[in-house]
Design a protein around this motif. Structure first.
Motif, mmCIF file in Angstrom:
data_model
loop_
_atom_site.group_PDB
_atom_site.id
_atom_site.type_symbol
_atom_site.label_atom_id
_atom_site.label_comp_id
_atom_site.label_asym_id
_atom_site.label_seq_id
_atom_site.Cartn_x
_atom_site.Cartn_y
_atom_site.Cartn_z
ATOM 1 N N ALA A 55 59.988 -34.584 138.205
ATOM 2 C CA ALA A 55 58.435 -34.357 137.998
ATOM 3 C C ALA A 55 58.057 -35.858 137.293
ATOM 4 O O ALA A 55 57.201 -36.299 137.493
ATOM 5 C CB ALA A 55 58.337 -33.209 137.070
ATOM 6 N N LYS A 56 58.896 -36.304 136.448
ATOM 7 C CA LYS A 56 58.670 -37.376 135.511
ATOM 8 C C LYS A 56 58.567 -38.550 136.655
ATOM 9 O O LYS A 56 57.763 -39.522 136.555
ATOM 10 C CB LYS A 56 59.672 -37.626 134.621
ATOM 11 C CG LYS A 56 59.558 -38.727 133.689
ATOM 12 C CD LYS A 56 60.219 -38.879 132.477
ATOM 13 C CE LYS A 56 59.618 -39.942 131.387
ATOM 14 N NZ LYS A 56 60.102 -41.204 131.736
ATOM 15 N N ALA A 57 59.648 -38.714 137.479
ATOM 16 C CA ALA A 57 59.445 -39.707 138.455
ATOM 17 C C ALA A 57 58.319 -39.839 139.387
ATOM 18 O O ALA A 57 57.804 -40.797 139.913
ATOM 19 C CB ALA A 57 60.850 -39.604 139.268
ATOM 20 N N LYS A 58 57.711 -38.641 139.912
ATOM 21 C CA LYS A 58 56.465 -38.590 140.495
ATOM 22 C C LYS A 58 55.407 -39.105 139.817
ATOM 23 O O LYS A 58 54.729 -40.192 140.107
ATOM 24 C CB LYS A 58 56.075 -37.162 140.910
ATOM 25 C CG LYS A 58 57.286 -36.546 142.079
ATOM 26 C CD LYS A 58 56.827 -35.150 142.332
ATOM 27 C CE LYS A 58 57.617 -34.623 143.463
ATOM 28 N NZ LYS A 58 57.211 -33.144 143.959
ATOM 29 N N ALA A 59 55.293 -38.742 138.331
ATOM 30 C CA ALA A 59 54.142 -39.043 137.677
ATOM 31 C C ALA A 59 54.476 -40.746 137.323
ATOM 32 O O ALA A 59 53.485 -41.522 137.377
ATOM 33 C CB ALA A 59 54.190 -38.274 136.164
ATOM 34 N N THR A 60 55.659 -40.908 136.795
ATOM 35 C CA THR A 60 55.706 -42.380 136.552
ATOM 36 C C THR A 60 55.604 -43.307 138.134
ATOM 37 O O THR A 60 54.882 -44.422 137.831
ATOM 38 C CB THR A 60 57.213 -42.678 136.023
ATOM 39 O OG1 THR A 60 57.385 -41.963 135.044
ATOM 40 C CG2 THR A 60 57.354 -44.013 135.651
ATOM 41 N N GLN A 93 62.423 -44.339 138.835
ATOM 42 C CA GLN A 93 61.403 -43.823 138.594
ATOM 43 C C GLN A 93 60.209 -43.906 139.539
ATOM 44 O O GLN A 93 59.124 -44.003 139.088
ATOM 45 C CB GLN A 93 60.989 -45.008 137.435
ATOM 46 C CG GLN A 93 61.875 -44.831 136.062
ATOM 47 C CD GLN A 93 61.258 -45.793 135.161
ATOM 48 O OE1 GLN A 93 60.260 -45.023 134.407
ATOM 49 N NE2 GLN A 93 61.778 -46.780 134.830
ATOM 50 N N LEU A 94 60.588 -43.519 140.573
ATOM 51 C CA LEU A 94 59.428 -43.009 141.805
ATOM 52 C C LEU A 94 60.183 -42.139 142.635
ATOM 53 O O LEU A 94 61.399 -42.426 143.325
ATOM 54 C CB LEU A 94 59.361 -44.376 142.608
ATOM 55 C CG LEU A 94 58.448 -44.370 143.970
ATOM 56 C CD1 LEU A 94 57.097 -43.787 143.431
ATOM 57 C CD2 LEU A 94 58.532 -45.632 144.508
ATOM 58 N N ALA A 95 59.491 -40.907 143.056
ATOM 59 C CA ALA A 95 59.846 -39.939 143.897
ATOM 60 C C ALA A 95 58.952 -40.017 145.009
ATOM 61 O O ALA A 95 57.599 -39.778 144.928
ATOM 62 C CB ALA A 95 59.970 -38.515 143.028
ATOM 63 N N LEU A 96 59.506 -40.090 146.232
ATOM 64 C CA LEU A 96 58.596 -40.335 147.346
ATOM 65 C C LEU A 96 58.116 -38.860 148.086
ATOM 66 O O LEU A 96 58.648 -38.407 148.999
ATOM 67 C CB LEU A 96 59.312 -41.022 148.578
ATOM 68 C CG LEU A 96 59.558 -42.367 147.988
ATOM 69 C CD1 LEU A 96 60.199 -43.228 148.796
ATOM 70 C CD2 LEU A 96 58.317 -43.344 147.660
ATOM 71 N N SER A 97 57.592 -37.913 147.161
ATOM 72 C CA SER A 97 57.164 -36.629 147.560
ATOM 73 C C SER A 97 55.903 -36.369 146.837
ATOM 74 O O SER A 97 55.458 -36.738 145.745
ATOM 75 C CB SER A 97 58.119 -35.691 147.122
ATOM 76 O OG SER A 97 57.896 -34.606 147.598
ATOM 77 N N GLY A 115 53.175 -34.914 136.818
ATOM 78 C CA GLY A 115 53.916 -34.912 137.957
ATOM 79 C C GLY A 115 54.553 -33.508 137.924
ATOM 80 O O GLY A 115 54.713 -32.817 136.918
ATOM 81 N N ILE A 116 54.758 -32.989 139.053
ATOM 82 C CA ILE A 116 55.105 -31.448 139.241
ATOM 83 C C ILE A 116 56.458 -31.433 140.198
ATOM 84 O O ILE A 116 56.132 -31.976 141.446
ATOM 85 C CB ILE A 116 54.234 -30.293 139.709
ATOM 86 C CG1 ILE A 116 53.129 -30.548 138.582
ATOM 87 C CG2 ILE A 116 54.727 -29.273 139.660
ATOM 88 C CD1 ILE A 116 51.749 -29.451 138.730
#
Length: 143
Positions: A55-60, A93-97, A115-116
């Protein structure tokens, strides 16, 4: 305008209250300010170990790239080497979803991101958007 704790808590409470169907997986939600500092976060009982980190990687990632993670994931599909490099140089620090959504004030300036992680990307994103709207803010590429 800065993102307040009251707004962050409203985003989280609303996101977690969204109907997700029977036996829906537990979610983790993080709300970051424009500098990627945590304002608030919550992890539902039973959420798996990496949910907060994802979730943090999505928001960041949304903040760092200036777009919702749904948009970033689409770009990554066309340029995987570049986005793999971004993930590497940013220490993951980046989630590709989908599920990382920019938070904008009513005038359009980015003031944070939510981020969720836990359900499908579509569901994570829908919960994030519901929370942002409930807090009286706007989301993503809406200006």
């Amino acid at each position: 305008m800065t993102l307040t704790l009251a707004q962050a808590r409203m985003i989280i409470d609303t996101a977690l209250a969204q109907p997700r169907g029977d036996n829906a997986p537990a979610l983790a939600v993080v709300v970051l300010d424009a500098g990627a500092h945590p304002v608030a976060f919550a992890r539902e009982d039973g959420a798996s170990l990496f949910r907060f980190d994802i979730a943090k990687a999505k928001a960041t990632g949304a903040l760092g790239m200036g777009a919702d993670t749904r948009v970033i994931a689409g770009r990554a599909a066309n340029n995987p080497a570049f986005f793999q490099s971004v993930v590497a140089v940013t220490g993951g620090q980046l989630a590709l979803s989908p599920g990382g959504v920019l938070i904008r004030e009513l005038e359009g300036a980015v003031i944070g991101a939510v981020g969720i992680s836990g359900d499908t990307g579509d569901c994570d994103e829908a919960c994030a958007i519901a929370g942002i709207l409930a807090a009286g803010l706007i989301h993503g590429d809406v200006k």
